[in-house]
Design a protein around this motif. Sequence first.
Motif, PDB file in Angstrom:
ATOM      1  N   THR A  98     -12.786   5.490  22.282  1.00 36.63           N
ATOM      2  CA  THR A  98     -12.494   5.767  20.744  1.00 36.63           C
ATOM      3  C   THR A  98     -13.113   7.163  20.453  1.00 36.63           C
ATOM      4  N   ASP A  99     -12.961   7.473  19.347  1.00 36.50           N
ATOM      5  CA  ASP A  99     -13.611   8.846  18.704  1.00 36.50           C
ATOM      6  C   ASP A  99     -14.555   8.366  17.786  1.00 36.50           C
ATOM      7  N   LEU A 100     -14.962   6.908  17.624  1.00 35.77           N
ATOM      8  CA  LEU A 100     -15.597   6.414  16.669  1.00 35.77           C
ATOM      9  C   LEU A 100     -17.239   6.350  16.977  1.00 35.77           C
ATOM     10  N   THR A 101     -18.211   6.384  16.063  1.00 39.41           N
ATOM     11  CA  THR A 101     -19.723   6.331  16.223  1.00 39.41           C
ATOM     12  C   THR A 101     -19.876   4.971  15.415  1.00 39.41           C
ATOM     13  N   VAL A 102     -20.287   4.194  16.532  1.00 41.87           N
ATOM     14  CA  VAL A 102     -20.804   2.625  15.903  1.00 41.87           C
ATOM     15  C   VAL A 102     -22.412   2.419  16.152  1.00 41.87           C
ATOM     16  N   ALA A 103     -22.989   1.810  15.088  1.00 42.45           N
ATOM     17  CA  ALA A 103     -24.156   1.791  14.973  1.00 42.45           C
ATOM     18  C   ALA A 103     -24.667   0.169  15.358  1.00 42.45           C
ATOM     19  N   VAL A 104     -25.608   0.085  15.999  1.00 34.72           N
ATOM     20  CA  VAL A 104     -26.106  -1.303  16.222  1.00 34.72           C
ATOM     21  C   VAL A 104     -27.591  -1.246  15.762  1.00 34.72           C
ATOM     22  N   MET A 105     -27.806  -1.916  14.785  1.00 38.45           N
ATOM     23  CA  MET A 105     -29.372  -1.932  13.982  1.00 38.45           C
ATOM     24  C   MET A 105     -29.913  -3.452  13.980  1.00 38.45           C
ATOM     25  N   GLY A 106     -31.186  -3.448  14.373  1.00 38.19           N
ATOM     26  CA  GLY A 106     -31.831  -4.654  14.542  1.00 38.19           C
ATOM     27  C   GLY A 106     -32.095  -5.671  13.395  1.00 38.19           C
TER      28      GLY A 106
ATOM     29  N   ARG B  74     -19.415  13.881  28.622  1.00 41.92           N
ATOM     30  CA  ARG B  74     -19.139  13.551  27.103  1.00 41.92           C
ATOM     31  C   ARG B  74     -20.150  13.304  26.074  1.00 41.92           C
ATOM     32  N   LYS B  75     -21.239  12.554  26.572  1.00 43.10           N
ATOM     33  CA  LYS B  75     -22.397  12.221  25.821  1.00 43.10           C
ATOM     34  C   LYS B  75     -23.050  13.345  25.440  1.00 43.10           C
ATOM     35  N   ILE B  76     -23.298  14.297  26.166  1.00 45.04           N
ATOM     36  CA  ILE B  76     -23.779  15.698  25.725  1.00 45.04           C
ATOM     37  C   ILE B  76     -22.928  16.285  24.967  1.00 45.04           C
ATOM     38  N   LEU B  77     -21.685  16.596  25.091  1.00 45.26           N
ATOM     39  CA  LEU B  77     -20.774  17.141  24.131  1.00 45.26           C
ATOM     40  C   LEU B  77     -20.547  16.638  22.789  1.00 45.26           C
ATOM     41  N   ALA B  78     -20.801  15.102  22.723  1.00 42.31           N
ATOM     42  CA  ALA B  78     -20.743  14.208  21.461  1.00 42.31           C
ATOM     43  C   ALA B  78     -21.952  14.722  20.702  1.00 42.31           C
ATOM     44  N   SER B  79     -23.131  14.774  21.599  1.00 44.68           N
ATOM     45  CA  SER B  79     -24.530  14.625  20.923  1.00 44.68           C
ATOM     46  C   SER B  79     -24.964  15.904  20.198  1.00 44.68           C
ATOM     47  N   ILE B  80     -24.284  16.910  20.665  1.00 43.32           N
ATOM     48  CA  ILE B  80     -24.490  18.334  20.027  1.00 43.32           C
ATOM     49  C   ILE B  80     -23.088  18.855  19.123  1.00 43.32           C
ATOM     50  N   GLY B  81     -22.241  17.759  18.844  1.00 45.02           N
ATOM     51  CA  GLY B  81     -21.210  17.955  17.905  1.00 45.02           C
ATOM     52  C   GLY B  81     -20.167  19.233  18.202  1.00 45.02           C
TER      53      GLY B  81
ATOM     54  N   ARG C 214     -17.646  18.163  20.762  1.00 47.18           N
ATOM     55  CA  ARG C 214     -16.281  17.406  20.926  1.00 47.18           C
ATOM     56  C   ARG C 214     -16.876  15.949  20.079  1.00 47.18           C
ATOM     57  N   LYS C 215     -15.796  15.427  19.710  1.00 48.36           N
ATOM     58  CA  LYS C 215     -15.573  14.161  19.105  1.00 48.36           C
ATOM     59  C   LYS C 215     -15.314  13.120  19.977  1.00 48.36           C
ATOM     60  N   PHE C 216     -16.317  12.423  20.458  1.00 50.40           N
ATOM     61  CA  PHE C 216     -16.246  11.264  21.517  1.00 50.40           C
ATOM     62  C   PHE C 216     -16.852   9.869  20.944  1.00 50.40           C
ATOM     63  N   GLY C 217     -16.304   8.812  21.083  1.00 47.98           N
ATOM     64  CA  GLY C 217     -17.091   7.685  20.838  1.00 47.98           C
ATOM     65  C   GLY C 217     -18.424   7.393  21.200  1.00 47.98           C
ATOM     66  N   GLN C 218     -19.306   6.982  20.538  1.00 45.61           N
ATOM     67  CA  GLN C 218     -20.523   6.783  20.792  1.00 45.61           C
ATOM     68  C   GLN C 218     -21.473   5.401  20.138  1.00 45.61           C
ATOM     69  N   VAL C 219     -22.118   4.921  20.770  1.00 46.57           N
ATOM     70  CA  VAL C 219     -22.995   3.888  20.150  1.00 46.57           C
ATOM     71  C   VAL C 219     -24.391   4.548  19.915  1.00 46.57           C
TER      72      VAL C 219
ATOM     73  N   ALA D  91     -22.527   6.218  10.457  1.00 43.73           N
ATOM     74  CA  ALA D  91     -21.626   5.661  11.478  1.00 43.73           C
ATOM     75  C   ALA D  91     -20.228   5.188  11.056  1.00 43.73           C
ATOM     76  N   ASP D  92     -19.228   5.269  11.664  1.00 47.69           N
ATOM     77  CA  ASP D  92     -17.745   4.773  11.376  1.00 47.69           C
ATOM     78  C   ASP D  92     -18.040   2.901  11.051  1.00 47.69           C
ATOM     79  N   VAL D  93     -18.726   2.437  11.721  1.00 47.96           N
ATOM     80  CA  VAL D  93     -18.617   1.109  11.934  1.00 47.96           C
ATOM     81  C   VAL D  93     -20.209   0.671  12.506  1.00 47.96           C
ATOM     82  N   GLY D  94     -20.586  -0.360  12.282  1.00 45.31           N
ATOM     83  CA  GLY D  94     -21.747  -0.646  12.260  1.00 45.31           C
ATOM     84  C   GLY D  94     -22.399  -2.463  12.113  1.00 45.31           C
ATOM     85  N   VAL D  95     -23.411  -2.624  12.710  1.00 45.00           N
ATOM     86  CA  VAL D  95     -23.745  -3.971  12.501  1.00 45.00           C
ATOM     87  C   VAL D  95     -25.352  -4.053  12.312  1.00 45.00           C
ATOM     88  N   ALA D  96     -25.918  -4.992  11.666  1.00 44.00           N
ATOM     89  CA  ALA D  96     -27.249  -5.038  11.118  1.00 44.00           C
ATOM     90  C   ALA D  96     -27.836  -6.427  11.168  1.00 44.00           C
TER      91      ALA D  96
END
Length: 347
Positions: free
Chosen positions: A283-291, A242-249, A251-256, A303-308
């Motif tokens: 989910t089918d969301l991209t979520v960002a976690v930024m320091g 799933r991560k491989i397919l999402a990473s190269i666009g 398939r739309k799979f949720g990823q952090v 990203a669809d949703v994120g935190v900084a």
Amino acid sequence: MSRIVRVGNVFIGQGYPVSIQSMTNTKTVDVDATVRQIRELAAAGCEIVRVAVADFESARAIRKIKEVLDLNVPIVADVHYDHRLAIEAIKNGADKVRINPGNIGQDWKVKELVEVAREYSVPIRVGANSGSLRKDFEQKYDRITALAESALYEVRLLEKFGFYDIVVSVKSTDVLETIKANEYVASKVDYPLHIGLTEAGVGETAIIKSAIAIGHLLLKGIGNTIRVSIAGDPIKEVIVARKILASIGLRKFGQVIACPTCARCEIDVEQIARSIEPIVEKTDLTVAVMGCVVNGIGEGRHADVGVAGTKNGAVIFKSGTIVKTVPREKIVEELIKLIEHTRSVPQ
């Protein structure tokens, strides 16, 4: 352009999403254990499941598995040496069979199998891996060509008997051999290709090798269904696929996504990312976690949703717009709430 092959309710080939496969490691005759693992694989995102058929009892167990299974997941029978096992598996509901004609024996045995497969409209996957090359081809060709031509020989054998509902697979333990052999086969036939490495290894080694080979081929438009080979729990294979397919666009799979962290980091990026990843993957969301906020919102804007992170906690944002400021102890809780709300809203 590749042909289209139907495996149960899944279509493989041109115009259809690249499908994810894996294989159970339970004893097929243990119906309860096998059904349980198939359910787990399907829940993780597996779309086609292969089971080993080592004897007639295993072949007949497919019918019981499909009767108990409350999911419409295609079952592929993995057969070696005895064509009668493949025939029995088809008669007991297998949606596809995987054989190696090279170890089936005389051509008449393959012909018998083909006749039953045609009657039941069941496709056949043939191919070769680096451990099952035809000896005459090993002597005649370089290793990559020998691998590809071994698979093509099997394709031609099925075609000789008027069978064209074929999926082809060529796999090596070596990344470059796998890539080159698949490129060779793709240039010769238009059947859908099942791609992946064989015996890729364990842990990070298997993941890295598989990601390079599968990703490279898919980006070149080669490959219609994939299996990531990782020794151990097959659920990991599905997650990585799933991560491989999402990473190269593809398939739309949720990823952090997460920043690599530096001295400006204000929050525990890794801990937060790991905490939310199991939820995001459903989910089918991209979520960002930024320091930090220096680049956090900007880099996570897509990203669809994120935190900084901030000096006092964090800001949570949606599509680049801050929606909330939260203290450190509430970051994961509030982020999950927004994820759950966002995925429930039609996009």
